[in-house]
Design a protein around this motif. Structure first.
Motif, short mmCIF file in Angstrom:
data_model
loop_
_atom_site.label_atom_id
_atom_site.label_comp_id
_atom_site.label_asym_id
_atom_site.label_seq_id
_atom_site.Cartn_x
_atom_site.Cartn_y
_atom_site.Cartn_z
N PHE A 1 0.62 -1.28 -0.09
CA PHE A 1 0.04 0.06 0.05
C PHE A 1 0.83 1.30 -0.19
O PHE A 1 0.69 2.48 -0.78
CB PHE A 1 -0.99 0.04 1.24
CG PHE A 1 -2.05 1.11 1.33
CD1 PHE A 1 -2.42 1.71 -0.14
CD2 PHE A 1 -2.83 1.29 2.24
CE1 PHE A 1 -3.46 2.58 0.02
CE2 PHE A 1 -3.57 2.21 2.44
CZ PHE A 1 -4.14 2.97 1.07
N GLY A 2 1.91 1.05 0.89
CA GLY A 2 2.90 2.49 0.96
C GLY A 2 3.61 2.74 -0.45
O GLY A 2 3.54 3.69 -0.92
N GLU A 3 3.97 1.47 -1.19
CA GLU A 3 4.63 1.44 -2.31
C GLU A 3 3.76 2.20 -3.52
O GLU A 3 4.11 3.12 -4.12
CB GLU A 3 5.10 0.19 -2.89
CG GLU A 3 6.22 -0.37 -1.92
CD GLU A 3 6.63 -1.76 -2.46
OE1 GLU A 3 5.79 -2.35 -3.11
OE2 GLU A 3 7.53 -2.20 -1.53
N MET A 4 2.47 1.97 -3.54
CA MET A 4 1.55 2.34 -4.25
C MET A 4 1.10 3.78 -4.13
O MET A 4 1.12 4.43 -4.99
CB MET A 4 0.23 1.59 -4.25
CG MET A 4 0.25 0.32 -4.66
SD MET A 4 -1.20 -0.93 -4.41
CE MET A 4 -2.47 -0.21 -5.35
N LEU A 5 0.94 4.32 -2.94
CA LEU A 5 1.08 5.68 -2.49
C LEU A 5 2.38 6.39 -3.09
O LEU A 5 2.10 7.70 -3.71
CB LEU A 5 0.89 5.85 -1.20
CG LEU A 5 -0.29 5.43 -0.38
CD1 LEU A 5 -0.60 5.54 1.03
CD2 LEU A 5 -1.64 6.26 -0.99
N ASN A 6 3.43 5.89 -2.99
CA ASN A 6 4.61 6.63 -3.52
C ASN A 6 4.51 6.81 -5.03
O ASN A 6 5.01 7.96 -5.35
CB ASN A 6 5.74 5.90 -2.80
CG ASN A 6 6.12 6.14 -1.72
OD1 ASN A 6 5.85 7.03 -0.79
ND2 ASN A 6 6.75 5.12 -0.99
N GLU A 7 4.05 5.80 -5.57
CA GLU A 7 4.20 5.49 -7.08
C GLU A 7 2.91 6.68 -7.54
O GLU A 7 3.19 7.45 -8.39
CB GLU A 7 3.81 4.41 -7.65
CG GLU A 7 3.87 4.16 -9.15
CD GLU A 7 3.48 2.85 -9.95
OE1 GLU A 7 3.10 2.86 -10.83
OE2 GLU A 7 3.77 1.92 -9.04
N ALA A 8 1.92 6.83 -6.89
CA ALA A 8 0.81 7.66 -7.17
C ALA A 8 1.08 8.96 -7.03
O ALA A 8 0.85 9.91 -7.74
CB ALA A 8 -0.35 7.31 -6.34
N GLY A 9 2.37 9.36 -6.04
CA GLY A 9 2.53 10.71 -5.84
C GLY A 9 3.73 11.14 -6.68
O GLY A 9 4.17 12.60 -6.64
N ARG A 10 4.51 10.25 -7.49
CA ARG A 10 5.98 10.59 -8.25
C ARG A 10 5.01 11.37 -9.30
O ARG A 10 4.00 11.46 -9.78
CB ARG A 10 6.35 9.55 -8.83
CG ARG A 10 7.20 8.84 -7.79
CD ARG A 10 8.50 8.11 -8.41
NE ARG A 10 7.97 7.27 -9.53
CZ ARG A 10 7.68 5.89 -9.18
NH1 ARG A 10 7.84 5.53 -8.11
NH2 ARG A 10 7.28 5.16 -10.30
N ASP A 11 6.06 12.51 -9.69
CA ASP A 11 5.75 13.00 -11.08
C ASP A 11 5.67 12.04 -12.20
O ASP A 11 6.55 11.14 -12.42
CB ASP A 11 6.94 14.06 -11.44
CG ASP A 11 6.93 15.24 -10.54
OD1 ASP A 11 5.83 15.69 -9.93
OD2 ASP A 11 7.80 16.13 -10.54
N ARG A 12 4.65 12.31 -13.25
CA ARG A 12 4.56 11.31 -14.23
C ARG A 12 5.28 11.87 -15.45
O ARG A 12 5.03 13.05 -15.87
CB ARG A 12 3.26 11.08 -14.48
CG ARG A 12 2.39 10.07 -13.39
CD ARG A 12 2.65 8.93 -13.20
NE ARG A 12 2.08 8.15 -14.50
CZ ARG A 12 2.43 6.70 -14.52
NH1 ARG A 12 3.19 6.19 -13.57
NH2 ARG A 12 1.87 6.17 -15.59
N VAL A 13 6.17 11.01 -16.14
CA VAL A 13 7.00 11.76 -17.40
C VAL A 13 6.25 10.85 -18.53
O VAL A 13 6.15 9.72 -18.82
CB VAL A 13 8.32 11.54 -17.05
CG1 VAL A 13 9.12 11.90 -18.44
CG2 VAL A 13 8.80 12.24 -15.95
N HIS A 14 5.89 11.86 -19.76
CA HIS A 14 5.66 11.24 -20.91
C HIS A 14 6.64 11.58 -21.94
O HIS A 14 6.96 12.62 -22.02
CB HIS A 14 4.34 11.75 -21.37
CG HIS A 14 3.42 11.58 -20.03
ND1 HIS A 14 2.54 10.35 -20.02
CD2 HIS A 14 2.82 12.32 -19.11
CE1 HIS A 14 1.86 10.58 -18.96
NE2 HIS A 14 2.01 11.57 -18.30
#
Length: 345
Positions: A221-234
């Motif tokens: 759950f914590g890892e998913m929160l970190n991923e959701a909060g990261r800047d997304r690069v396209h």
């Protein structure tokens, strides 16, 4: 501060324009023929010598003509460039691309990378707006796949979805549903920073009522929160770099592609230090692999929803007026589209 005469400025502009178009050094005879008023080749040669002494143009080994230096490009961008307005076809492409139906912020920003690459024929990189305190947990689900595997799904208030499959045994579907209800009732609508804090402090004891060893679930759950909060690069148009590589520098492309294939590295390279459209050229960039390239960035501002960046990576021999104009216009249209999305959702 460099001081140039008007004629020297014109000569520098013509050299950069012609070199951008042809890739060939520009000689005094060709320069003299391009002036709107009569100027002798001797006069042009004198002014070229002055520009060369100031480090703005340089002689090549295989021609008597001159090419712009990095310093020449810098002076040109800082003092002589005027952004070109978009032509009708570019405006139509932007409008038609953004008129599509989008379900997530990701999709809009990804589309902007494609549009930017299509308009410039260079590599384009676009970043989602920084999440900040406005990124909140929109929903949470657990789906039992079999007796050993469970899929966890997080949705943010911006529509971004993160999912992971993990092992979780000896837990019934009813227990999973109870966990989902607890998390949704306690945490949905809260900023991800607060969710992460509750995950650390409050949830472990609560989860032990339903999971014998909740550490694995809480870690996921914590890892998913970190991923959701990261800047997304396209990224779009990576292969466009191939057509501008000098033959002798083709062996530099593979390490360059490796460099640009790492999300964290791309963020460090692109990271602008200005809210305006910004141009960084060759040696101003933080890696020697980029010494023959320029990066043009534009920061878009969504007020309380954060800021993001769009960027073009291309050769130093690029039409700066055109590309600066495109970056400036696209960031304005992207800002309107994203603010409209937030207002509607």
């Amino acid at each position: 501060m460099l001081v140039l005469t008007d004629r020297q400025k014109d000569i520098l502009k013509i050299i950069i324009r012609d070199y951008t178009r042809t890739g060939m050094p520009v000689g005094s005879k060709a320069l003299a023929s391009e002036f709107p008023t009569h100027v002798s080749s001797a006069t042009v040669r004198n002014d070229m010598a002055a520009l060369e002494s100031k480090g703005l143009i340089a002689k090549t080994h295989f021609s008597s003509g001159r090419v712009p230096s990095m310093r020449g490009y810098r002076y040109y961008v800082d003092n002589l460039v005027q952004p070109d307005p978009l032509d009708d076809s570019a405006e139509d492409l932007i409008k038609s691309s953004f008129n599509s139906e989008f379900n997530r912020i990701d999709e809009i920003v990804q589309e902007s990378a494609k549009v930017l690459s299509d308009l410039t024929n260079y590599m384009a990189v676009t970043f989602n707006p920084e999440p900040g305190s406005n990124l909140k947990l929109g929903g949470f689900r657990l789906v039992k796949l079999d007796e050993r595997q469970v899929m966890a799904i997080i949705v943010t208030n911006t529509g971004h979805v993160v999912n992971k499959i993990f092992r979780l045994t000896n837990v019934s579907s009813e227990q999973l549903e109870t966990i989902v209800n607890i998390i949704n009732s306690e945490l949905v609508g809260k900023p991800l920073t607060q969710v992460a804090e509750k995950l650390r402090v409050d949830l472990p004891l609560l989860m032990t009522k339903y999971i014998q060893t909740p550490e694995g679930f809480l870690k996921i759950f914590g890892e998913m929160l970190n991923e959701a909060g990261r800047d997304r690069v396209h990224v779009d148009g990576e292969l466009n770099l191939l057509q501008f590589a000098e033959r002798q520098n083709l062996d530099r492309l593979k390490p360059l592609y490796n460099l640009l294939d790492t999300e964290g590295t791309v963020q460090k390279i692109i990271n602008p230090n200005s809210h305006d459209v910004q141009v960084r050229i060759g040696s101003e960039l933080p890696n020697d692999l980029l010494k023959d390239y320029s990066i043009i960035t534009g920061t878009y501002d969504l007020n309380e929803y954060g800021q993001g960046v769009i960027a073009v990576i291309g050769p130093t021999r690029m039409p700066y007026s055109k590309i600066i104009g495109i970056v400036g216009a696209l960031r304005e249209e992207l800002t309107k589209k994203l603010l409209g999305y937030y207002d509607d959702n």
